[in-house]
Design a protein around this motif. Sequence first.
Motif, PDB file in Angstrom:
ATOM      1  N   ALA A   1       0.808  -1.223   0.000  1.00 47.30           N
ATOM      2  CA  ALA A   1       0.000   0.000   0.000  1.00 47.30           C
ATOM      3  C   ALA A   1       0.842   1.274   0.000  1.00 47.30           C
ATOM      4  O   ALA A   1       0.390   2.316  -0.483  1.00 47.30           O
ATOM      5  CB  ALA A   1      -0.925   0.002   1.213  1.00 47.30           C
ATOM      6  N   TYR A   2       2.055   1.199   0.538  1.00 46.24           N
ATOM      7  CA  TYR A   2       2.788   2.424   0.810  1.00 46.24           C
ATOM      8  C   TYR A   2       4.120   2.529   0.074  1.00 46.24           C
ATOM      9  O   TYR A   2       4.753   1.521  -0.240  1.00 46.24           O
ATOM     10  CB  TYR A   2       3.058   2.538   2.317  1.00 46.24           C
ATOM     11  CG  TYR A   2       1.797   2.676   3.138  1.00 46.24           C
ATOM     12  CD1 TYR A   2       0.879   3.684   2.873  1.00 46.24           C
ATOM     13  CD2 TYR A   2       1.526   1.791   4.180  1.00 46.24           C
ATOM     14  CE1 TYR A   2      -0.269   3.821   3.612  1.00 46.24           C
ATOM     15  CE2 TYR A   2       0.378   1.926   4.944  1.00 46.24           C
ATOM     16  CZ  TYR A   2      -0.527   2.931   4.651  1.00 46.24           C
ATOM     17  OH  TYR A   2      -1.667   3.066   5.388  1.00 46.24           O
ATOM     18  N   SER A   3       4.517   3.776  -0.151  1.00 51.23           N
ATOM     19  CA  SER A   3       5.868   4.050  -0.650  1.00 51.23           C
ATOM     20  C   SER A   3       6.856   3.811   0.499  1.00 51.23           C
ATOM     21  O   SER A   3       6.465   3.607   1.653  1.00 51.23           O
ATOM     22  CB  SER A   3       5.979   5.501  -1.121  1.00 51.23           C
ATOM     23  OG  SER A   3       5.867   6.384  -0.004  1.00 51.23           O
ATOM     24  N   TYR A   4       8.137   3.872   0.177  1.00 53.42           N
ATOM     25  CA  TYR A   4       9.164   3.667   1.198  1.00 53.42           C
ATOM     26  C   TYR A   4       9.018   4.674   2.339  1.00 53.42           C
ATOM     27  O   TYR A   4       9.041   4.309   3.514  1.00 53.42           O
ATOM     28  CB  TYR A   4      10.549   3.780   0.558  1.00 53.42           C
ATOM     29  CG  TYR A   4      11.689   3.675   1.539  1.00 53.42           C
ATOM     30  CD1 TYR A   4      12.076   2.440   2.044  1.00 53.42           C
ATOM     31  CD2 TYR A   4      12.373   4.821   1.951  1.00 53.42           C
ATOM     32  CE1 TYR A   4      13.129   2.343   2.947  1.00 53.42           C
ATOM     33  CE2 TYR A   4      13.422   4.733   2.858  1.00 53.42           C
ATOM     34  CZ  TYR A   4      13.793   3.494   3.351  1.00 53.42           C
ATOM     35  OH  TYR A   4      14.823   3.406   4.249  1.00 53.42           O
ATOM     36  N   GLN A   5       8.855   5.927   1.994  1.00 53.51           N
ATOM     37  CA  GLN A   5       8.747   6.972   3.015  1.00 53.51           C
ATOM     38  C   GLN A   5       7.487   6.795   3.865  1.00 53.51           C
ATOM     39  O   GLN A   5       7.515   6.977   5.084  1.00 53.51           O
ATOM     40  CB  GLN A   5       8.753   8.359   2.362  1.00 53.51           C
ATOM     41  CG  GLN A   5      10.081   8.745   1.727  1.00 53.51           C
ATOM     42  CD  GLN A   5      11.213   8.825   2.738  1.00 53.51           C
ATOM     43  OE1 GLN A   5      11.001   9.151   3.905  1.00 53.51           O
ATOM     44  NE2 GLN A   5      12.427   8.520   2.288  1.00 53.51           N
ATOM     45  N   GLU A   6       6.393   6.451   3.216  1.00 50.06           N
ATOM     46  CA  GLU A   6       5.149   6.232   3.964  1.00 50.06           C
ATOM     47  C   GLU A   6       5.269   5.037   4.898  1.00 50.06           C
ATOM     48  O   GLU A   6       4.778   5.070   6.037  1.00 50.06           O
ATOM     49  CB  GLU A   6       3.992   6.018   2.989  1.00 50.06           C
ATOM     50  CG  GLU A   6       3.607   7.259   2.213  1.00 50.06           C
ATOM     51  CD  GLU A   6       2.653   6.957   1.074  1.00 50.06           C
ATOM     52  OE1 GLU A   6       1.874   7.859   0.711  1.00 50.06           O
ATOM     53  OE2 GLU A   6       2.686   5.829   0.540  1.00 50.06           O
ATOM     54  N   ALA A   7       5.926   3.975   4.422  1.00 50.18           N
ATOM     55  CA  ALA A   7       6.110   2.786   5.257  1.00 50.18           C
ATOM     56  C   ALA A   7       6.957   3.114   6.486  1.00 50.18           C
ATOM     57  O   ALA A   7       6.660   2.657   7.606  1.00 50.18           O
ATOM     58  CB  ALA A   7       6.763   1.671   4.443  1.00 50.18           C
ATOM     59  N   ILE A   8       8.009   3.916   6.289  1.00 50.30           N
ATOM     60  CA  ILE A   8       8.847   4.331   7.422  1.00 50.30           C
ATOM     61  C   ILE A   8       8.028   5.137   8.430  1.00 50.30           C
ATOM     62  O   ILE A   8       8.128   4.935   9.651  1.00 50.30           O
ATOM     63  CB  ILE A   8      10.041   5.165   6.927  1.00 50.30           C
ATOM     64  CG1 ILE A   8      11.012   4.292   6.127  1.00 50.30           C
ATOM     65  CG2 ILE A   8      10.766   5.826   8.100  1.00 50.30           C
ATOM     66  CD1 ILE A   8      11.659   3.189   6.919  1.00 50.30           C
ATOM     67  N   GLU A   9       7.197   6.029   7.918  1.00 47.08           N
ATOM     68  CA  GLU A   9       6.350   6.840   8.803  1.00 47.08           C
ATOM     69  C   GLU A   9       5.411   5.961   9.618  1.00 47.08           C
ATOM     70  O   GLU A   9       5.255   6.141  10.834  1.00 47.08           O
ATOM     71  CB  GLU A   9       5.546   7.846   7.980  1.00 47.08           C
ATOM     72  CG  GLU A   9       4.637   8.730   8.834  1.00 47.08           C
ATOM     73  CD  GLU A   9       3.778   9.680   8.014  1.00 47.08           C
ATOM     74  OE1 GLU A   9       2.848  10.286   8.602  1.00 47.08           O
ATOM     75  OE2 GLU A   9       4.020   9.813   6.798  1.00 47.08           O
TER      76      GLU A   9
ATOM     77  N   VAL B   1       3.766   3.129  14.789  1.00 48.83           N
ATOM     78  CA  VAL B   1       3.234   1.936  15.467  1.00 48.83           C
ATOM     79  C   VAL B   1       4.311   1.205  16.262  1.00 48.83           C
ATOM     80  O   VAL B   1       4.038   0.183  16.880  1.00 48.83           O
ATOM     81  CB  VAL B   1       2.576   0.953  14.468  1.00 48.83           C
ATOM     82  CG1 VAL B   1       1.409   1.616  13.760  1.00 48.83           C
ATOM     83  CG2 VAL B   1       3.593   0.410  13.472  1.00 48.83           C
ATOM     84  N   GLU B   2       5.519   1.722  16.265  1.00 50.27           N
ATOM     85  CA  GLU B   2       6.624   1.059  16.960  1.00 50.27           C
ATOM     86  C   GLU B   2       6.307   0.808  18.431  1.00 50.27           C
ATOM     87  O   GLU B   2       6.652  -0.239  18.984  1.00 50.27           O
ATOM     88  CB  GLU B   2       7.894   1.901  16.841  1.00 50.27           C
ATOM     89  CG  GLU B   2       9.113   1.259  17.469  1.00 50.27           C
ATOM     90  CD  GLU B   2      10.370   2.092  17.286  1.00 50.27           C
ATOM     91  OE1 GLU B   2      11.454   1.598  17.619  1.00 50.27           O
ATOM     92  OE2 GLU B   2      10.254   3.252  16.810  1.00 50.27           O
ATOM     93  N   LYS B   3       5.634   1.736  19.061  1.00 57.56           N
ATOM     94  CA  LYS B   3       5.341   1.599  20.485  1.00 57.56           C
ATOM     95  C   LYS B   3       4.365   0.472  20.795  1.00 57.56           C
ATOM     96  O   LYS B   3       4.210   0.086  21.957  1.00 57.56           O
ATOM     97  CB  LYS B   3       4.795   2.911  21.033  1.00 57.56           C
ATOM     98  CG  LYS B   3       3.481   3.366  20.410  1.00 57.56           C
ATOM     99  CD  LYS B   3       3.062   4.718  20.985  1.00 57.56           C
ATOM    100  CE  LYS B   3       1.786   5.232  20.342  1.00 57.56           C
ATOM    101  NZ  LYS B   3       1.395   6.556  20.896  1.00 57.56           N
TER     102      LYS B   3
END
Length: 219
Positions: free
Chosen positions: A198-206, A211-213
């Motif tokens: 669904a996402y570009s590289y930058q969007e996936a990183i964001e 959601v890391e927490k």
Amino acid sequence: MKIKNIEPYVISHELDTPFYFSQWQYNTRKICLVKITLEDGTYGWGEGYGPAGVIKAGIEFFKPFIVGKKAIENEVLWQEMYRRSMDYARSGSLQAALSAIDVALWDIKGKLLNKSVSVLLGGLKNPTIQPYATGLYFTRVDDLEKVLISEAKLYKSQGFKAIKMKVGLSIKEDVKYVAAIRKAIGDDIKLMIDANHAYSYQEAIELCRKVEKYNISLV
């Protein structure tokens, strides 16, 4: 023992409740299976991942090259099929068709030698594995969060120690649903996410940072 016949089957089932993920909706589940039968009636089954009709066509393409050959020589047959298609199909659906035939040949080889395929492939490394529940697809309902939470709790009640959920609606919505699922299942169950391209590289990183927490697992 030689191969007598190769039969691809497209199996289709219309869903009572359609579901979707980040890219598109499914109203029907469809898959291509292949049955390989030997002269003595021994048979094996294989499965091809991808567009069922295309996989079926690929199996029919390979069929005349290996019918009449010795099924137990599966590596030789794999090379035959690969060479027949390498100029234009080193990846993709035709390779999936090759894979379906290969799986069926391994099934046959295990039966002929009375050995599990794991042993034939070199040995059983892990006698037990930890399964995970994959689901939490999207449906068109009034309260999607409630439906997702109910499904996640079902997996937990069934004893699963890991769950993979779908994301990809939007970063804002994804964070909302991930947070809700983590709260519903607690911290003692692994939670994985799948955006389905669904996402570009930058969007996936964001998304990952946001959601890391919630302690997202890799496996």
